[in-house]
Design a protein around this motif. Structure first.
Motif, short mmCIF file in Angstrom:
data_model
loop_
_atom_site.label_atom_id
_atom_site.label_comp_id
_atom_site.label_asym_id
_atom_site.label_seq_id
_atom_site.Cartn_x
_atom_site.Cartn_y
_atom_site.Cartn_z
N ARG A 2 27.90 25.00 52.52
CA ARG A 2 27.20 25.93 53.41
C ARG A 2 25.74 26.07 53.02
O ARG A 2 25.38 25.97 51.86
N GLN A 62 30.76 24.95 48.84
CA GLN A 62 31.60 24.77 50.02
C GLN A 62 30.85 24.08 51.16
O GLN A 62 31.33 24.00 52.27
N ASP A 82 25.70 25.20 49.05
CA ASP A 82 26.65 25.77 48.07
C ASP A 82 27.85 24.84 47.89
O ASP A 82 27.95 23.81 48.55
#
Length: 82
Positions: A17, A15, A13
């Motif tokens: 993750r 971010q 994702d």
């Protein structure tokens, strides 16, 4: 002999993750809050449960009979040399 492997395509994702699918989490024996060790080896990401890695590390040093501290002190010439 061919090893049976778990397979999943994961998406990183924005971010950074990854979400591990349920069948992968179950295969690793991890739950929310579990610690994993990430290792990059030969361009591959390897995830292992911390408990497994810790047990392997303790097994490697379990047969050491001498004190590593004493060995280090002897090599350095005593406490004053640290």
């Amino acid at each position: 002999m061919v090893k049976e492997a778990e397979f999943a395509t994961l998406t990183l994702d924005y971010q950074g993750r990854l979400l591990l699918p349920k069948h992968i989490r179950q295969s690793l024996g991890v739950k929310p809050g579990s610690r994993l060790v990430a290792l990059v080896e030969g361009g591959r990401l390897i995830l292992e449960p911390w408990e497994k890695v810790e047990a392997e590390l303790w097994a490697e040093v379990a047969d050491i009979e001498e004190s590593l501290t004493e060995e280090l002190l002897e090599k350095r010439g005593g406490v004053g040399e640290l």
